[in-house]
Each structure stands twice: as structure tokens, then as C-alpha cells.
Design a protein around this motif. Structure first.
Motif, PDB file in Angstrom:
ATOM      1  N   GLN A   1       4.392  -3.093   2.981  1.00  0.00           N
ATOM      2  CA  GLN A   1       5.156  -3.761   1.940  1.00  0.00           C
ATOM      3  C   GLN A   1       5.266  -5.255   2.201  1.00  0.00           C
ATOM      4  OE1 GLN A   1       9.282  -2.323   1.837  1.00  0.00           O
ATOM      5  NE2 GLN A   1       8.821  -1.059   3.622  1.00  0.00           N
ATOM      6  N   ASN A   2       4.875  -6.005   1.176  1.00  0.00           N
ATOM      7  CA  ASN A   2       5.012  -7.461   1.158  1.00  0.00           C
ATOM      8  C   ASN A   2       4.377  -8.117   2.392  1.00  0.00           C
ATOM      9  OD1 ASN A   2       5.837  -9.806  -0.145  1.00  0.00           O
ATOM     10  ND2 ASN A   2       7.715  -9.934   1.050  1.00  0.00           N
ATOM     11  N   ILE A   3       3.132  -7.735   2.665  1.00  0.00           N
ATOM     12  CA  ILE A   3       2.431  -8.281   3.825  1.00  0.00           C
ATOM     13  C   ILE A   3       1.801  -9.624   3.470  1.00  0.00           C
ATOM     14  CG2 ILE A   3       0.534  -7.947   5.454  1.00  0.00           C
ATOM     15  CD1 ILE A   3       2.766  -5.992   5.968  1.00  0.00           C
ATOM     16  N   ASP A   4       2.145 -10.639   4.219  1.00  0.00           N
ATOM     17  CA  ASP A   4       1.517 -11.954   4.147  1.00  0.00           C
ATOM     18  C   ASP A   4       1.027 -12.295   5.547  1.00  0.00           C
ATOM     19  OD1 ASP A   4       1.906 -13.062   1.372  1.00  0.00           O
ATOM     20  OD2 ASP A   4       3.995 -12.666   1.856  1.00  0.00           O
ATOM     21  N   LEU A   5      -0.276 -12.522   5.669  1.00  0.00           N
ATOM     22  CA  LEU A   5      -0.840 -12.786   6.998  1.00  0.00           C
ATOM     23  C   LEU A   5      -2.119 -13.598   6.845  1.00  0.00           C
ATOM     24  CD1 LEU A   5      -0.660 -12.190  10.082  1.00  0.00           C
ATOM     25  CD2 LEU A   5      -2.097 -10.187   9.645  1.00  0.00           C
ATOM     26  N   ALA A   6      -2.248 -14.640   7.646  1.00  0.00           N
ATOM     27  CA  ALA A   6      -3.473 -15.443   7.679  1.00  0.00           C
ATOM     28  C   ALA A   6      -4.125 -15.276   9.047  1.00  0.00           C
ATOM     29  CB  ALA A   6      -3.169 -16.912   7.415  1.00  0.00           C
ATOM     30  N   ILE A   7      -5.401 -14.914   9.046  1.00  0.00           N
ATOM     31  CA  ILE A   7      -6.181 -14.745  10.274  1.00  0.00           C
ATOM     32  C   ILE A   7      -7.013 -16.006  10.478  1.00  0.00           C
ATOM     33  CG2 ILE A   7      -7.905 -13.357  11.462  1.00  0.00           C
ATOM     34  CD1 ILE A   7      -5.246 -11.887  10.904  1.00  0.00           C
TER      35      ILE A   7
ATOM     36  N   ALA B   1       0.915 -10.368  15.561  1.00  0.00           N
ATOM     37  CA  ALA B   1       1.754  -9.942  14.445  1.00  0.00           C
ATOM     38  C   ALA B   1       2.387  -8.611  14.815  1.00  0.00           C
ATOM     39  CB  ALA B   1       0.941  -9.809  13.161  1.00  0.00           C
ATOM     40  N   PHE B   2       3.717  -8.532  14.741  1.00  0.00           N
ATOM     41  CA  PHE B   2       4.440  -7.311  15.099  1.00  0.00           C
ATOM     42  C   PHE B   2       4.870  -6.609  13.822  1.00  0.00           C
ATOM     43  CE2 PHE B   2       8.558  -5.216  16.209  1.00  0.00           C
ATOM     44  CZ  PHE B   2       8.016  -4.224  17.017  1.00  0.00           C
ATOM     45  N   LEU B   3       4.391  -5.368  13.657  1.00  0.00           N
ATOM     46  CA  LEU B   3       4.710  -4.564  12.480  1.00  0.00           C
ATOM     47  C   LEU B   3       5.683  -3.450  12.835  1.00  0.00           C
ATOM     48  CD1 LEU B   3       1.657  -5.688  11.906  1.00  0.00           C
ATOM     49  CD2 LEU B   3       1.666  -3.954  10.104  1.00  0.00           C
ATOM     50  N   ASP B   4       6.550  -3.154  11.903  1.00  0.00           N
ATOM     51  CA  ASP B   4       7.468  -2.030  12.054  1.00  0.00           C
ATOM     52  C   ASP B   4       7.823  -1.526  10.662  1.00  0.00           C
ATOM     53  OD1 ASP B   4       9.030  -0.219  13.554  1.00  0.00           O
ATOM     54  OD2 ASP B   4      10.834  -1.400  13.175  1.00  0.00           O
ATOM     55  N   HIS B   5       7.663  -0.216  10.449  1.00  0.00           N
ATOM     56  CA  HIS B   5       7.965   0.398   9.156  1.00  0.00           C
ATOM     57  C   HIS B   5       7.283  -0.332   7.993  1.00  0.00           C
ATOM     58  CE1 HIS B   5      11.308   2.103  11.608  1.00  0.00           C
ATOM     59  NE2 HIS B   5      11.038   3.167  10.856  1.00  0.00           N
ATOM     60  N   GLY B   6       6.006  -0.695   8.198  1.00  0.00           N
ATOM     61  CA  GLY B   6       5.222  -1.257   7.120  1.00  0.00           C
ATOM     62  C   GLY B   6       5.462  -2.710   6.816  1.00  0.00           C
ATOM     63  N   LYS B   7       6.269  -3.375   7.633  1.00  0.00           N
ATOM     64  CA  LYS B   7       6.548  -4.792   7.422  1.00  0.00           C
ATOM     65  C   LYS B   7       6.151  -5.592   8.656  1.00  0.00           C
ATOM     66  CE  LYS B   7      10.651  -3.947   4.528  1.00  0.00           C
ATOM     67  NZ  LYS B   7      12.116  -4.183   4.397  1.00  0.00           N
ATOM     68  N   ILE B   8       5.732  -6.836   8.447  1.00  0.00           N
ATOM     69  CA  ILE B   8       5.521  -7.753   9.568  1.00  0.00           C
ATOM     70  C   ILE B   8       6.867  -8.399   9.872  1.00  0.00           C
ATOM     71  CG2 ILE B   8       4.393  -9.853  10.367  1.00  0.00           C
ATOM     72  CD1 ILE B   8       1.971  -9.122   8.748  1.00  0.00           C
ATOM     73  N   LEU B   9       7.428  -8.093  11.046  1.00  0.00           N
ATOM     74  CA  LEU B   9       8.732  -8.648  11.396  1.00  0.00           C
ATOM     75  C   LEU B   9       8.613 -10.110  11.805  1.00  0.00           C
ATOM     76  CD1 LEU B   9      10.647  -5.815  13.290  1.00  0.00           C
ATOM     77  CD2 LEU B   9      10.540  -6.334  10.843  1.00  0.00           C
ATOM     78  N   PHE B  10       7.529 -10.446  12.489  1.00  0.00           N
ATOM     79  CA  PHE B  10       7.270 -11.851  12.801  1.00  0.00           C
ATOM     80  C   PHE B  10       5.852 -12.015  13.310  1.00  0.00           C
ATOM     81  CE2 PHE B  10       7.611 -11.014  17.269  1.00  0.00           C
ATOM     82  CZ  PHE B  10       8.638 -10.082  17.388  1.00  0.00           C
TER      83      PHE B  10
ATOM     84  N   GLY C   1       2.549   4.545  13.390  1.00  0.00           N
ATOM     85  CA  GLY C   1       3.086   4.752  12.053  1.00  0.00           C
ATOM     86  C   GLY C   1       3.645   3.505  11.403  1.00  0.00           C
ATOM     87  N   SER C   2       3.465   2.347  12.047  1.00  0.00           N
ATOM     88  CA  SER C   2       4.019   1.107  11.489  1.00  0.00           C
ATOM     89  C   SER C   2       3.123   0.485  10.421  1.00  0.00           C
ATOM     90  CB  SER C   2       4.274   0.083  12.603  1.00  0.00           C
ATOM     91  OG  SER C   2       3.066  -0.232  13.279  1.00  0.00           O
ATOM     92  N   GLY C   3       1.902   1.002  10.253  1.00  0.00           N
ATOM     93  CA  GLY C   3       1.004   0.506   9.216  1.00  0.00           C
ATOM     94  C   GLY C   3      -0.127  -0.369   9.715  1.00  0.00           C
ATOM     95  N   LYS C   4      -0.268  -0.506  11.038  1.00  0.00           N
ATOM     96  CA  LYS C   4      -1.278  -1.416  11.597  1.00  0.00           C
ATOM     97  C   LYS C   4      -2.691  -1.011  11.165  1.00  0.00           C
ATOM     98  CE  LYS C   4      -0.305  -0.462  15.865  1.00  0.00           C
ATOM     99  NZ  LYS C   4       0.607   0.674  15.588  1.00  0.00           N
ATOM    100  N   SER C   5      -3.040   0.241  11.369  1.00  0.00           N
ATOM    101  CA  SER C   5      -4.395   0.690  11.052  1.00  0.00           C
ATOM    102  C   SER C   5      -4.649   0.650   9.552  1.00  0.00           C
ATOM    103  CB  SER C   5      -4.632   2.103  11.596  1.00  0.00           C
ATOM    104  OG  SER C   5      -4.665   2.088  13.015  1.00  0.00           O
TER     105      SER C   5
ATOM    106  N   LYS D   1       0.851  -1.183   0.000  1.00  0.00           N
ATOM    107  CA  LYS D   1       0.000   0.000   0.000  1.00  0.00           C
ATOM    108  C   LYS D   1       0.889   1.234   0.000  1.00  0.00           C
ATOM    109  CE  LYS D   1      -3.529   2.757   0.330  1.00  0.00           C
ATOM    110  NZ  LYS D   1      -4.386   2.998  -0.859  1.00  0.00           N
ATOM    111  N   THR D   2       0.671   2.086  -0.992  1.00  0.00           N
ATOM    112  CA  THR D   2       1.421   3.332  -1.072  1.00  0.00           C
ATOM    113  C   THR D   2       0.452   4.509  -1.085  1.00  0.00           C
ATOM    114  OG1 THR D   2       1.453   3.279  -3.501  1.00  0.00           O
ATOM    115  CG2 THR D   2       3.310   2.247  -2.350  1.00  0.00           C
ATOM    116  N   PHE D   3       0.913   5.603  -0.525  1.00  0.00           N
ATOM    117  CA  PHE D   3       0.222   6.879  -0.629  1.00  0.00           C
ATOM    118  C   PHE D   3       1.199   7.833  -1.317  1.00  0.00           C
ATOM    119  CE2 PHE D   3      -1.868   5.003   3.121  1.00  0.00           C
ATOM    120  CZ  PHE D   3      -3.197   5.151   2.768  1.00  0.00           C
TER     121      PHE D   3
END
Length: 263
Positions: free
Chosen positions: A22-28, A222-231, A41-45, A13-15
């Protein structure tokens, strides 16, 4: 193995020139509570809003219970919009609660919860108000059904907002920092409603800085930082020591950083 309630694949997602996700892969998983944590500002919302199709992802796909939301994307990255009627039906499976309560000030709690049932779902007033009252009972506000938002505390208003979302019978509930504007005492009453929903097996995705809630109620973190899921992992995996250095730094900024001791 059941399909995930939500599957996010290779999402960006870019604005303008700014890349927010960036490159988010996540299964709920179905019937579980997944918490998105990370610094402001990590992109969670933004990720949560993409799941609800309140924001359109720049690329990548989101499926809701196996149905593609918003856009399909082929192997060459060409996107095709889902027909509006089909997309509305998919989105109807999702309820969302925001930071701000967004209640109609001129309507009572009962009116706020029943309004969409009458206007969107064309239910009779009697049926709509019966369903609305049942949801107010669920959030412990049946005695406040006739009160206007100005007569309710912030916690009560947020519980009305939760009841309003639940009245539409969603299969998935998304919460975007639902306690961020509440003081600690009122925060507790909202989190208790969310705990009850979790016990009932509601699929929930929660963006929150309430690390204690994430550690004790969340089943996936899921921990996000700077638009990425770190783990991503279960609380026992995410909060155990030694932790990921960035998570350690993040937790140290909160008074609630001892939450992992509860595990």
C-alpha cells in the motif's frame, strides 16, 4: 541528476480482499545496491515481482530507466496497458534470481546459461556458449561448465542461475532471497558473487534476511512491514541507534542483529 533505475510511485497490490502493498514510493538509484528488509509476509517479494512485472500492480506506476512498465495511469487513476512489444523491451533490462534455482535438470551448467541466448535471442550455438562461459567464469564455475545440476551444490546451482541472468546483459538485477535455501557455508559463496557485482556498479535490488550483507554492501535500505515502507535510508541511518522501534524488534529476531556494529 540521473534518472532512477527504478521508480515506484503510489503502488498498491491486492490479492482479492487482501492488500499486500500500500502506497509504495521508492526510487532505486543507478549503480547502487538497494536492499529490501522486513519480516516474512511484509510484501518484499511481491514488490520485487511487481518491479519485474511478474505481478501486475493493482494501481500506481513503475518506471524502468524512465520508461513506464506495464501500465500508465492518468490523474484520474485510469490505467492503460503498455503495448506488449514495448513492455518486453523494458522488461529485458531486468534480470532476476529467485529463491529456487529453477535450472533445467537435463542440461549442463553451460547449457542452462546458453539456452535462452540460443532460443530467445537467436544467437548461434558458438556465440551463445562463448558468452555463457564468460559468465560462468565471472561466478567462478568455469570448471563446472559440463556438470549437471544434480552434480552441483546448492550454492553452485544458484551461481549458475546468476550467470544465466547475467548472460542476457540486464541493466538491473533483482534478487529474491537468493540464499534462503542454502546452508551458511554455501550462502557465503553466493553473497561473494553479489558483492563482486556490486563493486562493478551493477544496479541491484536485493530482498534478503542477510542483515549483515544489507548493512555492509547495501547503499540504500528500505524497511517494509505490513505492506508499507516504514522508512528508507543509507545503512548508517537505518541501523544507527536509537532505531525505529519496529526495526529494533525486527533485528532482535535475528542472530545477525549485531550487523550494525560493523558500520
Amino acid at each position: 541528476m540521473s534518472l532512477p533505475a527504478i521508480a515506484v510511485k503510489n503502488l498498491f497490490k491486492t490479492f482479492g480482499d487482501t492488500t499486500v502493498l500500500q502506497n509504495i514510493d521508492l526510487a532505486i538509484p543507478q549503480g547502487q545496491v538497494s536492499c529490501l528488509i522486513g519480516p516474512s509476509g511484509s510484501g518484499k517479494s511481491t514488490l520485487l515481482r511487481c518491479m519485474a512485472f511478474l505481478e501486475e500492480a493493482t494501481s500506481g506506476t513503475i518506471t524502468i530507466n524512465g520508461e513506464v512498465l506495464g501500465f500508465t495511469e492518468n490523474a484520474q487513476g485510469v490505467r492503460e496497458r503498455i503495448p506488449p512489444a514495448a513492455n518486453r523491451a523494458i522488461r529485458a533490462q531486468i534480470g532476476m534470481v529467485f529463491q529456487q534455482f529453477n535450472l533445467w535438470p537435463h542440461m549442463t551448467a553451460l547449457g542452462n546459461v546458453s539456452e535462452a541466448l540460443k532460443t530467445v535471442h537467436k544467437m548461434s550455438r558458438k556465440d551463445a556458449e562463448e558468452r555463457a562461459m564468460a559468465q560462468l567464469v565471472k561466478v567462478g564455475l568455469e570448471a563446472r561448465a559440463g556438470h549437471y545440476p544434480s552434480q552441483l551444490s546448492g550454492g553452485q546451482q544458484q551461481r549458475v542461475a546468476i550467470a544465466r541472468a547475467l548472460a542476457l546483459k540486464p541493466k538491473i538485477m533483482l534478487f529474491d532471497e537468493p540464499t534462503s535455501s542454502l546452508d551458511p557455508e554455501l550462502t557465503g559463496e553466493v553473497l561473494n558473487v553479489m558483492r563482486d557485482l556490486a563493486k562493478e556498479g551493477m544496479t541491484m535490488v536485493v530482498v534478503s534476511h542477510e542483515i549483515g550483507f544489507a548493512a555492509t554492501v547495501g547503499q540504500q535500505i528500505a524497511f517494509l512491514d505490513h505492506g508499507k515502507i516504514l522508512f528508507t535510508g543509507a545503512p548508517q541511518e537505518v541501523f544507527k541507534k536509537p532505531r525505529h522501534p519496529r526495526l529494533e524488534q525486527f533485528l532482535d529476531t535475528y542472530l545477525d542483529r549485531g550487523a550494525s556494529m560493523l558500520l
